[in-house]
Design a protein around this motif. Structure first.
Motif, PDB file in Angstrom:
ATOM      1  N   GLY A 150      25.001  38.621  36.462  1.00 29.40           N
ATOM      2  CA  GLY A 150      25.289  39.183  35.143  1.00 29.40           C
ATOM      3  C   GLY A 150      26.760  39.237  34.822  1.00 29.40           C
ATOM      4  O   GLY A 150      27.143  39.841  33.812  1.00 29.40           O
ATOM      5  N   SER A 151      27.591  38.589  35.642  1.00 26.86           N
ATOM      6  CA  SER A 151      29.034  38.774  35.516  1.00 26.86           C
ATOM      7  C   SER A 151      29.805  37.497  35.253  1.00 26.86           C
ATOM      8  O   SER A 151      30.984  37.397  35.552  1.00 26.86           O
ATOM      9  N   ALA A 152      29.116  36.478  34.694  1.00 25.19           N
ATOM     10  CA  ALA A 152      29.782  35.195  34.489  1.00 25.19           C
ATOM     11  C   ALA A 152      29.893  34.790  33.030  1.00 25.19           C
ATOM     12  O   ALA A 152      30.452  33.740  32.731  1.00 25.19           O
ATOM     13  N   ALA A 153      29.372  35.595  32.110  1.00 17.37           N
ATOM     14  CA  ALA A 153      29.451  35.269  30.684  1.00 17.37           C
ATOM     15  C   ALA A 153      28.995  36.487  29.894  1.00 17.37           C
ATOM     16  O   ALA A 153      28.695  37.541  30.470  1.00 17.37           O
ATOM     17  N   GLY A 154      28.932  36.326  28.563  1.00 17.69           N
ATOM     18  CA  GLY A 154      28.471  37.409  27.713  1.00 17.69           C
ATOM     19  C   GLY A 154      26.964  37.558  27.735  1.00 17.69           C
ATOM     20  O   GLY A 154      26.243  36.814  28.409  1.00 17.69           O
ATOM     21  N   ALA A 155      26.480  38.527  26.980  1.00 15.38           N
ATOM     22  CA  ALA A 155      25.056  38.860  27.010  1.00 15.38           C
ATOM     23  C   ALA A 155      24.178  37.703  26.548  1.00 15.38           C
ATOM     24  O   ALA A 155      23.131  37.417  27.153  1.00 15.38           O
ATOM     25  N   ALA A 156      24.564  37.024  25.476  1.00 12.31           N
ATOM     26  CA  ALA A 156      23.723  35.957  24.929  1.00 12.31           C
ATOM     27  C   ALA A 156      23.633  34.771  25.877  1.00 12.31           C
ATOM     28  O   ALA A 156      22.539  34.262  26.170  1.00 12.31           O
ATOM     29  N   TYR A 157      24.771  34.311  26.364  1.00 13.21           N
ATOM     30  CA  TYR A 157      24.783  33.164  27.270  1.00 13.21           C
ATOM     31  C   TYR A 157      24.065  33.495  28.572  1.00 13.21           C
ATOM     32  O   TYR A 157      23.279  32.689  29.096  1.00 13.21           O
ATOM     33  N   THR A 158      24.317  34.689  29.105  1.00 16.34           N
ATOM     34  CA  THR A 158      23.668  35.104  30.348  1.00 16.34           C
ATOM     35  C   THR A 158      22.157  35.137  30.193  1.00 16.34           C
ATOM     36  O   THR A 158      21.412  34.636  31.043  1.00 16.34           O
ATOM     37  N   ALA A 159      21.687  35.708  29.092  1.00 17.99           N
ATOM     38  CA  ALA A 159      20.241  35.753  28.844  1.00 17.99           C
ATOM     39  C   ALA A 159      19.670  34.346  28.694  1.00 17.99           C
ATOM     40  O   ALA A 159      18.585  34.043  29.208  1.00 17.99           O
ATOM     41  N   SER A 160      20.393  33.480  27.991  1.00 16.28           N
ATOM     42  CA  SER A 160      19.888  32.118  27.773  1.00 16.28           C
ATOM     43  C   SER A 160      19.759  31.359  29.081  1.00 16.28           C
ATOM     44  O   SER A 160      18.777  30.640  29.309  1.00 16.28           O
ATOM     45  N   LYS A 161      20.730  31.516  29.972  1.00 11.23           N
ATOM     46  CA  LYS A 161      20.698  30.760  31.224  1.00 11.23           C
ATOM     47  C   LYS A 161      19.737  31.365  32.230  1.00 11.23           C
ATOM     48  O   LYS A 161      19.144  30.642  33.046  1.00 11.23           O
ATOM     49  N   HIS A 162      19.538  32.682  32.210  1.00 13.67           N
ATOM     50  CA  HIS A 162      18.448  33.251  32.995  1.00 13.67           C
ATOM     51  C   HIS A 162      17.110  32.700  32.487  1.00 13.67           C
ATOM     52  O   HIS A 162      16.186  32.463  33.274  1.00 13.67           O
ATOM     53  N   GLY A 163      17.014  32.510  31.176  1.00 14.15           N
ATOM     54  CA  GLY A 163      15.814  31.921  30.610  1.00 14.15           C
ATOM     55  C   GLY A 163      15.595  30.495  31.085  1.00 14.15           C
ATOM     56  O   GLY A 163      14.458  30.087  31.366  1.00 14.15           O
ATOM     57  N   VAL A 198      36.839  33.574  22.735  1.00 16.64           N
ATOM     58  CA  VAL A 198      36.723  34.963  23.170  1.00 16.64           C
ATOM     59  C   VAL A 198      37.377  35.884  22.149  1.00 16.64           C
ATOM     60  O   VAL A 198      38.498  35.640  21.697  1.00 16.64           O
ATOM     61  N   GLU A 199      36.661  36.939  21.808  1.00 14.58           N
ATOM     62  CA  GLU A 199      37.228  37.941  20.916  1.00 14.58           C
ATOM     63  C   GLU A 199      38.001  38.955  21.758  1.00 14.58           C
ATOM     64  O   GLU A 199      37.420  39.855  22.383  1.00 14.58           O
ATOM     65  N   GLN A 200      39.304  38.762  21.811  1.00 18.22           N
ATOM     66  CA  GLN A 200      40.149  39.589  22.660  1.00 18.22           C
ATOM     67  C   GLN A 200      40.073  41.062  22.251  1.00 18.22           C
ATOM     68  O   GLN A 200      39.939  41.396  21.085  1.00 18.22           O
ATOM     69  N   GLY A 201      40.168  41.915  23.271  1.00 17.64           N
ATOM     70  CA  GLY A 201      40.199  43.343  23.003  1.00 17.64           C
ATOM     71  C   GLY A 201      38.836  43.992  22.959  1.00 17.64           C
ATOM     72  O   GLY A 201      38.735  45.221  22.880  1.00 17.64           O
ATOM     73  N   THR A 202      37.770  43.196  23.015  1.00 17.71           N
ATOM     74  CA  THR A 202      36.428  43.768  23.017  1.00 17.71           C
ATOM     75  C   THR A 202      35.998  44.071  24.451  1.00 17.71           C
ATOM     76  O   THR A 202      36.615  43.625  25.423  1.00 17.71           O
ATOM     77  N   HIS A 203      34.923  44.807  24.579  1.00 21.75           N
ATOM     78  CA  HIS A 203      34.511  45.308  25.891  1.00 21.75           C
ATOM     79  C   HIS A 203      34.092  44.191  26.847  1.00 21.75           C
ATOM     80  O   HIS A 203      34.402  44.240  28.046  1.00 21.75           O
ATOM     81  N   GLY A 204      33.382  43.178  26.348  1.00 26.46           N
ATOM     82  CA  GLY A 204      32.860  42.131  27.219  1.00 26.46           C
ATOM     83  C   GLY A 204      33.924  41.425  28.041  1.00 26.46           C
ATOM     84  O   GLY A 204      33.862  41.425  29.273  1.00 26.46           O
ATOM     85  N   PRO A 205      34.929  40.798  27.399  1.00 26.50           N
ATOM     86  CA  PRO A 205      35.960  40.108  28.168  1.00 26.50           C
ATOM     87  C   PRO A 205      36.705  41.024  29.142  1.00 26.50           C
ATOM     88  O   PRO A 205      37.034  40.615  30.261  1.00 26.50           O
ATOM     89  N   ALA A 206      36.930  42.250  28.748  1.00 29.27           N
ATOM     90  CA  ALA A 206      37.628  43.189  29.626  1.00 29.27           C
ATOM     91  C   ALA A 206      36.797  43.510  30.869  1.00 29.27           C
ATOM     92  O   ALA A 206      37.319  43.582  31.984  1.00 29.27           O
ATOM     93  N   ALA A 207      35.497  43.692  30.691  1.00 25.95           N
ATOM     94  CA  ALA A 207      34.626  44.018  31.813  1.00 25.95           C
ATOM     95  C   ALA A 207      34.424  42.828  32.738  1.00 25.95           C
ATOM     96  O   ALA A 207      34.275  42.986  33.957  1.00 25.95           O
ATOM     97  N   LEU A 208      34.406  41.621  32.183  1.00 28.75           N
ATOM     98  CA  LEU A 208      34.155  40.424  32.992  1.00 28.75           C
ATOM     99  C   LEU A 208      35.378  39.956  33.761  1.00 28.75           C
ATOM    100  O   LEU A 208      35.236  39.293  34.790  1.00 28.75           O
ATOM    101  N   GLY A 209      36.566  40.303  33.282  1.00 30.96           N
ATOM    102  CA  GLY A 209      37.793  39.796  33.877  1.00 30.96           C
ATOM    103  C   GLY A 209      37.851  39.820  35.385  1.00 30.96           C
ATOM    104  O   GLY A 209      38.112  38.788  36.031  1.00 30.96           O
ATOM    105  N   PRO A 210      37.603  40.947  36.042  1.00 36.41           N
ATOM    106  CA  PRO A 210      37.723  41.015  37.505  1.00 36.41           C
ATOM    107  C   PRO A 210      36.763  40.099  38.254  1.00 36.41           C
ATOM    108  O   PRO A 210      37.025  39.729  39.396  1.00 36.41           O
ATOM    109  N   HIS A 211      35.671  39.718  37.630  1.00 36.86           N
ATOM    110  CA  HIS A 211      34.654  38.931  38.329  1.00 36.86           C
ATOM    111  C   HIS A 211      35.039  37.461  38.444  1.00 36.86           C
ATOM    112  O   HIS A 211      34.372  36.702  39.154  1.00 36.86           O
TER     113      HIS A 211
END
Length: 253
Positions: A150-163, A198-211
């Motif tokens: 769950g730590s390699a992309a945003g919600a939409a892409y992650t869901a699509s690739k799990h699919g 990437v929309e800078q400053g939003t929660h997703g990119p900030a949370a994913l950064g360390p991964h």
């Protein structure tokens, strides 16, 4: 072991550039006849020209594979031109904006799911009757590291690739007694032309950064393509339902 791809009819989507282009060239080098499907008509035609200059056989079908009419054209062109479809590579895909779920717009979600998951479903459904009639076929999907975690992309892409992972496994189970195999690669970082908006400053990119610290080196498209060609070939005749990471070990970190 021989690949058994000489003379086979192969569809590769997203084949105008990147991993898809490398896969199309790889199949052609093994003697396969290749349908190059891509949204970019110029890119698709360039790959066909490259294959033909090397003495191979290829045809381009441009268009948006999230549209049913384009899917039907791809399947019909391959059947008419090659006499059937032996191999289907569902490779076309788009990135999301690394958005966390609360920040995903309807448009972002619907477009990513439509291209990354619904289009492979539609095209696979279109070619399956021809594979079933022939009693054989190999399907290779391009999933992603994002389909394993769950730590390699945003919600939409992650869901699509799990699919895509689930679709691959379902196909493998449902059709293993019919001579059809389904596998997927899960690429890590790869040197392609895809640009992530990437929309800078939003929660997703900030949370994913360390991964992304241990992502490893960037692969070349040809390294991903080599895995695709192998999984589609007779050399992988007993490999079915596998999701193969091609990621310099990122999935093990």
């Amino acid at each position: 072991m021989a690949t058994g791809l000489d003379g086979r009819g192969v569809i590769v989507t997203g084949a105008g550039s990147g991993i898809g282009r490398a896969a199309a060239l790889g199949f052609a080098a093994e003697g396969a006849r290749v349908l190059v499907a891509d949204l970019n008509a110029e890119g698709a035609r360039a790959v066909v020209d490259e294959i033909e200059r090397a003495g191979g056989t290829a045809v381009a079908v441009p268009g948006d594979l999230s549209e049913r009419a384009v899917v039907d054209e791809v399947a019909a062109t391959a059947v008419e031109g090659f006499g059937g479809v032996d191999v289907l590579v569902n490779n076309a895909g788009i990135m999301d904006r690394m958005s966390a779920l609360a920040d995903v717009s309807d448009a972002e979600w619907e477009r990513v799911i439509r291209v990354n998951l619904t289009a492979p479903f539609l095209l696979t459904r279109a070619v399956l009757p021809h594979m079933l009639a022939a009693g054989r076929g190999a399907i290779v999907n391009t999933a992603s590291e994002a389909g394993l975690r769950g730590s390699a992309a945003g919600a939409a892409y992650t869901a699509s690739k799990h699919g895509v992972v689930g679709l691959t496994k379902s196909l493998a189970v449902m059709y293993r007694g019919k001579g059809i195999r389904a596998n997927a690669i899960a690429p890590g970082g790869t040197r392609t032309g895809i640009v992530v908006d990437v929309e800078q400053g939003t929660h997703g990119p900030a949370a994913l950064g360390p991964h992304f610290v241990n992502v490893g080196r960037l692969a070349e498209p040809e390294e991903q393509a080599a895995a695709i060609v192998f999984l589609a070939s007779d050399a992988a005749s007993d490999i079915n339902g596998v999701i193969l990471p091609v990621d310099d070990g990122w999935s093990t970190v």
